[in-house]
Write an enzyme that holds these catalytic residues in place. Structure first.
Site, PDB file in Angstrom:
ATOM      1  N   MET A  27      88.402 -17.690  17.837  1.00  0.00           N
ATOM      2  CA  MET A  27      87.770 -18.681  16.962  1.00  0.00           C
ATOM      3  C   MET A  27      86.750 -19.496  17.748  1.00  0.00           C
ATOM      4  O   MET A  27      86.371 -20.596  17.336  1.00  0.00           O
ATOM      5  CB  MET A  27      88.831 -19.597  16.359  1.00  0.00           C
ATOM      6  N   ALA A  29      84.958 -21.769  20.909  1.00  0.00           N
ATOM      7  CA  ALA A  29      85.315 -22.850  21.846  1.00  0.00           C
ATOM      8  C   ALA A  29      86.019 -22.228  23.044  1.00  0.00           C
ATOM      9  O   ALA A  29      87.155 -22.598  23.404  1.00  0.00           O
ATOM     10  CB  ALA A  29      86.173 -23.922  21.167  1.00  0.00           C
ATOM     11  N   HIS A  31      87.472 -20.719  26.501  1.00  0.00           N
ATOM     12  CA  HIS A  31      87.911 -21.227  27.807  1.00  0.00           C
ATOM     13  C   HIS A  31      88.370 -20.028  28.636  1.00  0.00           C
ATOM     14  O   HIS A  31      88.278 -18.874  28.181  1.00  0.00           O
ATOM     15  CB  HIS A  31      89.002 -22.282  27.617  1.00  0.00           C
ATOM     16  N   HIS A  34      90.526 -17.260  27.029  1.00  0.00           N
ATOM     17  CA  HIS A  34      89.800 -16.229  26.267  1.00  0.00           C
ATOM     18  C   HIS A  34      89.147 -15.222  27.214  1.00  0.00           C
ATOM     19  O   HIS A  34      89.151 -14.018  26.962  1.00  0.00           O
ATOM     20  CB  HIS A  34      88.699 -16.870  25.413  1.00  0.00           C
ATOM     21  N   GLN A  58      93.363 -19.566   7.471  1.00  0.00           N
ATOM     22  CA  GLN A  58      94.582 -19.909   8.225  1.00  0.00           C
ATOM     23  C   GLN A  58      94.765 -21.415   8.384  1.00  0.00           C
ATOM     24  O   GLN A  58      95.708 -21.857   9.023  1.00  0.00           O
ATOM     25  CB  GLN A  58      94.614 -19.190   9.574  1.00  0.00           C
ATOM     26  N   GLY A 145      96.587 -13.162  23.097  1.00  0.00           N
ATOM     27  CA  GLY A 145      97.246 -13.969  24.119  1.00  0.00           C
ATOM     28  C   GLY A 145      98.708 -14.266  23.806  1.00  0.00           C
ATOM     29  O   GLY A 145      99.073 -14.498  22.647  1.00  0.00           O
TER      30      GLY A 145
HETATM   31  N1  LIG Z   1      95.680 -20.171  27.566  1.00  0.00           N
HETATM   32  C1  LIG Z   1      95.518 -18.960  27.051  1.00  0.00           C
HETATM   33  N2  LIG Z   1      95.806 -17.856  27.779  1.00  0.00           N
HETATM   34  C2  LIG Z   1      95.654 -16.619  27.261  1.00  0.00           C
HETATM   35  N3  LIG Z   1      95.225 -16.371  25.995  1.00  0.00           N
HETATM   36  C3  LIG Z   1      94.931 -17.432  25.231  1.00  0.00           C
HETATM   37  C4  LIG Z   1      95.060 -18.771  25.704  1.00  0.00           C
HETATM   38  N4  LIG Z   1      94.689 -19.616  24.716  1.00  0.00           N
HETATM   39  C5  LIG Z   1      94.353 -18.843  23.668  1.00  0.00           C
HETATM   40  N5  LIG Z   1      94.502 -17.535  23.959  1.00  0.00           N
HETATM   41  C6  LIG Z   1      94.299 -16.405  23.054  1.00  0.00           C
HETATM   42  O1  LIG Z   1      92.959 -16.345  22.634  1.00  0.00           O
HETATM   43  C7  LIG Z   1      92.906 -15.766  21.324  1.00  0.00           C
HETATM   44  C8  LIG Z   1      92.066 -16.641  20.456  1.00  0.00           C
HETATM   45  O2  LIG Z   1      92.695 -17.896  20.331  1.00  0.00           O
HETATM   46  P1  LIG Z   1      91.977 -19.185  19.809  1.00  0.00           P
HETATM   47  O3  LIG Z   1      90.531 -18.911  19.654  1.00  0.00           O
HETATM   48  O4  LIG Z   1      92.741 -19.778  18.693  1.00  0.00           O
HETATM   49  O5  LIG Z   1      92.108 -20.147  21.071  1.00  0.00           O
HETATM   50  P2  LIG Z   1      93.115 -21.283  21.326  1.00  0.00           P
HETATM   51  O6  LIG Z   1      92.753 -21.875  22.617  1.00  0.00           O
HETATM   52  O7  LIG Z   1      94.494 -20.747  21.114  1.00  0.00           O
HETATM   53  O8  LIG Z   1      92.765 -22.303  20.225  1.00  0.00           O
HETATM   54  P3  LIG Z   1      93.700 -23.315  19.501  1.00  0.00           P
HETATM   55  O9  LIG Z   1      93.513 -24.566  20.254  1.00  0.00           O
HETATM   56  O10 LIG Z   1      93.096 -23.239  18.165  1.00  0.00           O
HETATM   57  O11 LIG Z   1      95.102 -22.822  19.486  1.00  0.00           O
HETATM   58  C9  LIG Z   1      94.353 -15.639  20.845  1.00  0.00           C
HETATM   59  O12 LIG Z   1      94.787 -14.302  21.047  1.00  0.00           O
HETATM   60  C10 LIG Z   1      95.070 -16.588  21.766  1.00  0.00           C
HETATM   61  O13 LIG Z   1      96.438 -16.249  21.962  1.00  0.00           O
HETATM   62  C1  LIG Z   2      93.710 -14.399  16.096  1.00  0.00           C
HETATM   63  C2  LIG Z   2      92.773 -15.412  15.472  1.00  0.00           C
HETATM   64  C3  LIG Z   2      91.393 -15.291  16.104  1.00  0.00           C
HETATM   65  C4  LIG Z   2      92.647 -15.085  13.982  1.00  0.00           C
HETATM   66  O1  LIG Z   2      91.814 -15.994  13.332  1.00  0.00           O
HETATM   67  C5  LIG Z   2      93.310 -16.846  15.645  1.00  0.00           C
HETATM   68  O2  LIG Z   2      94.509 -17.031  14.971  1.00  0.00           O
HETATM   69  C6  LIG Z   2      93.386 -17.249  17.079  1.00  0.00           C
HETATM   70  O3  LIG Z   2      92.343 -17.666  17.538  1.00  0.00           O
HETATM   71  O4  LIG Z   2      94.452 -17.137  17.713  1.00  0.00           O
HETATM   72  N1  BAL Z   3      95.371 -20.330  18.329  1.00  0.00           N
HETATM   73  C1  BAL Z   3      95.724 -20.006  16.969  1.00  0.00           C
HETATM   74  C2  BAL Z   3      94.744 -20.496  15.978  1.00  0.00           C
HETATM   75  C3  BAL Z   3      95.158 -21.752  15.300  1.00  0.00           C
HETATM   76  O1  BAL Z   3      95.993 -22.500  15.797  1.00  0.00           O
HETATM   77  O2  BAL Z   3      94.629 -22.039  14.217  1.00  0.00           O
END
Ligand SMILES: Nc1ncnc2c1ncn2[C@@H]1O[C@H](COP(=O)(O)OP(=O)(O)OP(=O)(O)O)[C@@H](O)[C@H]1O
Ligand SMILES: CC(C)(CO)[C@@H](O)C(=O)[O-]
Ligand code: BAL
Length: 286
Positions: A27, A29, A31, A34, A58, A145
């Protein structure tokens, strides 16, 4: 960098790219968490396609869809730096056309518990968008992740049960130096909250110690210790701090050290206006 904006463009991109393809759903942003998924993708595939799409289905109406951090230029620069050449950047109408008839995708045994209890829209929206994205891109692999542990289990179950011709690859959680799991939403934390937020990692570490070193077998004793540590770090509320079976995510009566795959500790808690989640596997090597 090749940036596809439509389904037609991304299909063309995907089928003019020879070899194995890994898709990294995000999604934005972005770091280092990702970027570690991208790195994992290149271990399995010849090419990595990253999609950036803040998925509206979602988010519940009261959640942070509008405020969700968006930083496309910065994201693209980060992806370029780690060698990503293929991006899918659709707009909402491309994925959810106004005249489309919505379908539900429900992983029934896993969707309603834990995150699903506190975010009832969440997994329906995640499964729907990922089904679309997997069908649109048709990758060999999707890299996801472990930080979003329940999401990973649900998507893996969906791909296997629906016989989708691809495999979900799990990537370990990237952490800040003090243990906080990296997350796009961490930018919501002010300095004081950021310091207190390490309570979640500390609670998971304490649980790990109790189970793996102390031999504790009673989940309630471990859960109580996790709750205590989170409370002393001044979280505003705790949605759950629980020990579960690593695949079914159901509660367990006894922490069986020889249980294959160990057990998983899962936490969701609110620090100010930020909801944080994290997890850790315990006892998997015993
Ligand atoms: N710290 C991390 N280490 C490894 N994978 C990660 C981490 N944070 C997020 N991911 C993975 O990156 C993918 C995209 O996640 P997303 O874009 O929602 O980021 P997020 O940092 O989890 O954001 P949010 O703050 O919305 O939870 C998902 O598969 C998530 O599990
Ligand atoms: C897998 C995903 C990109 C689906 O919108 C979201 O849930 C997230 O960022 O973990
Ligand atoms: N990292 C999962 C996306 C969410 O919390 O909306």
């Amino acid at each position: 960098m090749d940036i596809a904006k439509t389904i037609e463009e991304v299909r063309k991109m995907r089928y003019s790219t020879p070899g194995k393809i890994a898709l990294v759903p995000t999604m934005g942003a972005l770091h280092e968490g990702h970027l570690s998924l991208v790195e994992e993708g290149y271990k399995h595939a010849d090419h990595v396609i990253v999609y950036i799409f803040v998925n509206p289905t979602q988010f519940a109406p009261h959640e942070d869809f509008d405020a969700y951090p968006r930083s496309i230029d910065d994201d693209l620069a980060k992806l370029k730096k780690v060698g990503v050449k293929h991006i899918f950047l659709p707009n909402i109408d491309e994925i959810y056309p106004a005249d489309g008839i919505p379908c539900e995708v429900d992983v029934a045994n896993l969707n309603g518990i834990l995150e699903g209890e506190f975010r009832p829209h969440f997994f329906g929206g995640v499964c729907r968008v990922l089904t679309k994205m997997f069908n649109i891109v048709q990758p060999h692999f999707a890299v996801m992740g472990q930080k979003d542990y329940q999401q990973l289990q649900i998507v893996t179950a969906m791909v296997e049960d629906m016989c989708m011709p691809m495999r979900v690859i799990a990537a370990p959680t990237k952490r800040e130096d003090d243990g906080l799991a990296m997350s796009s939403r961490n930018v919501y934390l002010n300095d004081k909250e950021r310091r207190q937020s390490t309570g979640i990692f500390k609670a998971l570490q304490q649980a790990k110690h109790m189970i793996e070193v102390g031999g504790e077998t009673d989940p309630e004793v471990v859960e109580s210790a996790m709750n205590d540590i989170i409370s002393t770090h001044h979280f505003d509320s705790i949605d759950y701090a629980t020990i579960r079976h690593p695949r079914t995510l159901q509660p367990i009566d006894c922490i069986e050290p020889k249980l294959s795959g160990g057990v998983v500790g899962l936490i969701a808690a609110h620090m100010g206006k930020t909801r944080l989640i994290d997890n850790m596997i315990f006892g998997s090597n015993q």
